[in-house]
Design an enzyme around this catalytic site. Structure first.
Site, PDB file in Angstrom:
ATOM      1  N   SER A  97       2.214   1.351   2.385  1.00  0.00           N
ATOM      2  CA  SER A  97       1.000   1.727   1.653  1.00  0.00           C
ATOM      3  C   SER A  97       0.296   0.547   1.026  1.00  0.00           C
ATOM      4  O   SER A  97       0.876  -0.178   0.220  1.00  0.00           O
ATOM      5  CB  SER A  97       1.328   2.690   0.505  1.00  0.00           C
ATOM      6  OG  SER A  97       1.904   3.856   0.968  1.00  0.00           O
ATOM      7  N   HIS A 123      -3.094   3.656   4.766  1.00  0.00           N
ATOM      8  CA  HIS A 123      -2.334   3.444   6.007  1.00  0.00           C
ATOM      9  C   HIS A 123      -3.304   3.416   7.172  1.00  0.00           C
ATOM     10  O   HIS A 123      -3.997   4.397   7.427  1.00  0.00           O
ATOM     11  CB  HIS A 123      -1.329   4.581   6.213  1.00  0.00           C
ATOM     12  CG  HIS A 123      -0.135   4.480   5.341  1.00  0.00           C
ATOM     13  ND1 HIS A 123       1.010   3.821   5.725  1.00  0.00           N
ATOM     14  CD2 HIS A 123       0.102   4.923   4.093  1.00  0.00           C
ATOM     15  CE1 HIS A 123       1.894   3.879   4.754  1.00  0.00           C
ATOM     16  NE2 HIS A 123       1.375   4.551   3.752  1.00  0.00           N
ATOM     17  N   HIS A 179       4.614   9.361   8.194  1.00  0.00           N
ATOM     18  CA  HIS A 179       5.651   9.857   7.290  1.00  0.00           C
ATOM     19  C   HIS A 179       6.057  11.278   7.683  1.00  0.00           C
ATOM     20  O   HIS A 179       5.244  12.040   8.205  1.00  0.00           O
ATOM     21  CB  HIS A 179       5.131   9.885   5.850  1.00  0.00           C
ATOM     22  CG  HIS A 179       4.635   8.570   5.367  1.00  0.00           C
ATOM     23  ND1 HIS A 179       3.383   8.109   5.676  1.00  0.00           N
ATOM     24  CD2 HIS A 179       5.224   7.611   4.607  1.00  0.00           C
ATOM     25  CE1 HIS A 179       3.217   6.911   5.126  1.00  0.00           C
ATOM     26  NE2 HIS A 179       4.314   6.585   4.480  1.00  0.00           N
ATOM     27  N   TYR A 213       6.403  13.722   5.768  1.00  0.00           N
ATOM     28  CA  TYR A 213       5.637  14.747   5.037  1.00  0.00           C
ATOM     29  C   TYR A 213       4.295  15.065   5.696  1.00  0.00           C
ATOM     30  O   TYR A 213       3.641  16.050   5.348  1.00  0.00           O
ATOM     31  CB  TYR A 213       5.427  14.339   3.563  1.00  0.00           C
ATOM     32  CG  TYR A 213       4.672  13.046   3.342  1.00  0.00           C
ATOM     33  CD1 TYR A 213       3.304  12.955   3.560  1.00  0.00           C
ATOM     34  CD2 TYR A 213       5.341  11.908   2.898  1.00  0.00           C
ATOM     35  CE1 TYR A 213       2.613  11.768   3.365  1.00  0.00           C
ATOM     36  CE2 TYR A 213       4.669  10.715   2.700  1.00  0.00           C
ATOM     37  CZ  TYR A 213       3.317  10.658   2.934  1.00  0.00           C
ATOM     38  OH  TYR A 213       2.641   9.478   2.746  1.00  0.00           O
ATOM     39  N   GLU A 214       3.877  14.253   6.666  1.00  0.00           N
ATOM     40  CA  GLU A 214       2.621  14.548   7.359  1.00  0.00           C
ATOM     41  C   GLU A 214       2.785  15.700   8.354  1.00  0.00           C
ATOM     42  O   GLU A 214       1.789  16.140   8.942  1.00  0.00           O
ATOM     43  CB  GLU A 214       2.111  13.277   8.053  1.00  0.00           C
ATOM     44  CG  GLU A 214       1.684  12.204   7.039  1.00  0.00           C
ATOM     45  CD  GLU A 214       1.329  10.876   7.675  1.00  0.00           C
ATOM     46  OE1 GLU A 214       0.242  10.791   8.253  1.00  0.00           O
ATOM     47  OE2 GLU A 214       2.149   9.933   7.597  1.00  0.00           O
ATOM     48  N   ALA A 245       6.141   1.011  -0.514  1.00  0.00           N
ATOM     49  CA  ALA A 245       5.893   1.189  -1.940  1.00  0.00           C
ATOM     50  C   ALA A 245       6.943   2.157  -2.450  1.00  0.00           C
ATOM     51  O   ALA A 245       7.254   3.134  -1.772  1.00  0.00           O
ATOM     52  CB  ALA A 245       4.500   1.762  -2.144  1.00  0.00           C
ATOM     53  N   MET A 288       9.275   7.504   0.204  1.00  0.00           N
ATOM     54  CA  MET A 288       9.147   8.542   1.236  1.00  0.00           C
ATOM     55  C   MET A 288       9.064   7.964   2.656  1.00  0.00           C
ATOM     56  O   MET A 288       8.471   8.588   3.540  1.00  0.00           O
ATOM     57  CB  MET A 288       7.897   9.383   0.965  1.00  0.00           C
ATOM     58  CG  MET A 288       7.850   9.990  -0.431  1.00  0.00           C
ATOM     59  SD  MET A 288       6.284  10.812  -0.739  1.00  0.00           S
ATOM     60  CE  MET A 288       6.392  11.095  -2.523  1.00  0.00           C
ATOM     61  N   SER A 289       9.645   6.798   2.875  1.00  0.00           N
ATOM     62  CA  SER A 289       9.528   6.180   4.206  1.00  0.00           C
ATOM     63  C   SER A 289      10.740   5.301   4.499  1.00  0.00           C
ATOM     64  O   SER A 289      11.772   5.405   3.834  1.00  0.00           O
ATOM     65  CB  SER A 289       8.247   5.327   4.261  1.00  0.00           C
ATOM     66  OG  SER A 289       8.389   4.186   3.450  1.00  0.00           O
ATOM     67  N   ASN A 300       5.515   1.737  -9.450  1.00  0.00           N
ATOM     68  CA  ASN A 300       5.474   2.571 -10.662  1.00  0.00           C
ATOM     69  C   ASN A 300       6.909   2.797 -11.100  1.00  0.00           C
ATOM     70  O   ASN A 300       7.836   2.632 -10.304  1.00  0.00           O
ATOM     71  CB  ASN A 300       4.811   3.923 -10.330  1.00  0.00           C
ATOM     72  CG  ASN A 300       5.538   4.639  -9.192  1.00  0.00           C
ATOM     73  OD1 ASN A 300       5.340   4.312  -8.018  1.00  0.00           O
ATOM     74  ND2 ASN A 300       6.393   5.573  -9.528  1.00  0.00           N
ATOM     75  N   HIS A 309      -1.315   8.550  -6.392  1.00  0.00           N
ATOM     76  CA  HIS A 309      -1.298   7.645  -5.234  1.00  0.00           C
ATOM     77  C   HIS A 309      -2.168   6.414  -5.525  1.00  0.00           C
ATOM     78  O   HIS A 309      -1.860   5.306  -5.077  1.00  0.00           O
ATOM     79  CB  HIS A 309      -1.798   8.403  -3.992  1.00  0.00           C
ATOM     80  CG  HIS A 309      -1.698   7.640  -2.704  1.00  0.00           C
ATOM     81  ND1 HIS A 309      -0.538   7.023  -2.278  1.00  0.00           N
ATOM     82  CD2 HIS A 309      -2.614   7.393  -1.736  1.00  0.00           C
ATOM     83  CE1 HIS A 309      -0.751   6.436  -1.103  1.00  0.00           C
ATOM     84  NE2 HIS A 309      -2.011   6.639  -0.763  1.00  0.00           N
TER      85      HIS A 309
HETATM   86  N1  HPA Z   1       8.349   8.415  -5.685  1.00  0.00           N
HETATM   87  C1  HPA Z   1       8.362   8.553  -4.347  1.00  0.00           C
HETATM   88  N2  HPA Z   1       7.680   7.756  -3.535  1.00  0.00           N
HETATM   89  C2  HPA Z   1       6.975   6.754  -4.091  1.00  0.00           C
HETATM   90  C3  HPA Z   1       6.920   6.558  -5.471  1.00  0.00           C
HETATM   91  C4  HPA Z   1       7.651   7.440  -6.317  1.00  0.00           C
HETATM   92  O1  HPA Z   1       7.665   7.319  -7.551  1.00  0.00           O
HETATM   93  N3  HPA Z   1       6.120   5.474  -5.698  1.00  0.00           N
HETATM   94  C5  HPA Z   1       5.712   5.036  -4.472  1.00  0.00           C
HETATM   95  N4  HPA Z   1       6.219   5.810  -3.497  1.00  0.00           N
END
Ligand code: HPA
Length: 282
Positions: A33, A64, A86, A88-89, A116, A217-218, A241, A255
């Protein structure tokens, strides 16, 4: 979702990529990302859009790009994926890992994956870079592993070893390069969750308890497929984060925040990857 990509489909996708480039990439780089600009500066690039390749999963998330670049970097031939798909898509684990299967067929032997991630380890800060030393494959442990289905014995064993999913040698190299550039790297366990909803406080407490340092998530499906084929893997997470169970009141995660912090670390991540590329043999 249990759509399983066949070896014939991988071969067809590979043939289309091969027909478009003279380069013979031995290194693959997956940009997560907001990290696409790492593909700038590639010598003699061949650019292929993901929709031109059969069975290639489309990228639908902002940040992306869905572009495949093949070119030269520091004298090595490299294939760069600007953007990944991903789970989730709505695709299967097998579908989202097709790009890695194609890389393997093209002759890639080293895979560098970036992403990320949220920092679960309270000693981390947004903007840190974390080398992945191990992972927790939450969907995989629950039955959704990208290697589910018939095994392609020509690629790797039915039950691949996962003792050292992320190369200790490449992690040492990355630490040395970062030190030379004047910054440090965190190291930790990446917990892979399916998403797309971010984690609840209870889920974050659980992931911390079982040893996670970062959550995202990847990456893990790609790494499982790469290790199955015997590739050497380096994983780098940008901590965008903090993913802690007790955030300051009123804190929400978006996001946009993930992309913003990702953009802030690009100079360091770019320096790190260029430094690693200089040192790699391949
Ligand atoms: N959780 C899941 N996926 C993420 C996060 C998160 O806090 N930050 C960036 N991708």
């Amino acid at each position: 979702m249990s759509i399983i990509v066949t070896p014939e489909q991988v071969a067809q996708a590979t043939a289309v990529v091969r027909a478009r480039t003279e380069h013979q990439p031995t290194i693959g780089l997956v940009l997560g990302s907001g990290l696409s600009s790492l593909g700038d500066g590639l010598g003699n690039p061949d650019v292929i859009h993901s929709h031109e390749i059969p069975y290639w999963p489309a990228s639908t998330v902002s940040g992306h790009k869905g572009v495949l670049l093949i070119g030269e970097l520091h004298g090595k031939h490299i294939l760069i994926l600007q953007g990944r798909s991903h789970y989730y898509e709505g695709l299967s684990m097998s579908q989202i890992t097709l790009p890695v299967r194609v890389m393997v067929r093209l002759g890639v032997r080293t895979l560098i994956v970036t992403n990320a991630a949220g920092g679960i380890n309270p000693s981390f800060s947004p903007g840190d870079l974390m080398l992945i030393k191990d992972h927790l494959n939450m969907p995989g442990m629950a039955g959704n592993n990208p290697l589910r289905g018939a095994n392609d014995d020509a690629v790797g064993p039915r039950f691949p070893d996962m003792t050292e999913p992320y190369s200790a040698r490449l992690r040492r190299l990355a630490h040395d390069v970062a030190a030379e550039l004047g910054f440090g790297l965190q190291e930790g366990v990446y917990a892979f969750v399916a998403g797309p909803s971010y984690e609840t406080p209870a889920e974050l407490r659980f992931l911390r308890l079982i040893g996670g340092d970062a959550v995202g998530m990847s990456t893990v499906p790609e790494v499982v497929v790469a290790r199955h084929a015997g590739l050497e893997v380096l994983g780098i997470s940008t901590i965008t984060n903090m993913a802690v169970p007790d955030p300051a009141p009123g804190t929400v995660l978006t996001h946009a925040e993930v992309l913003e912090t990702g953009a802030r670390v690009i100079p360091r991540l770019t320096g790190l990857i260029h430094g690693i590329m200089q040192q790699l043999l391949a």
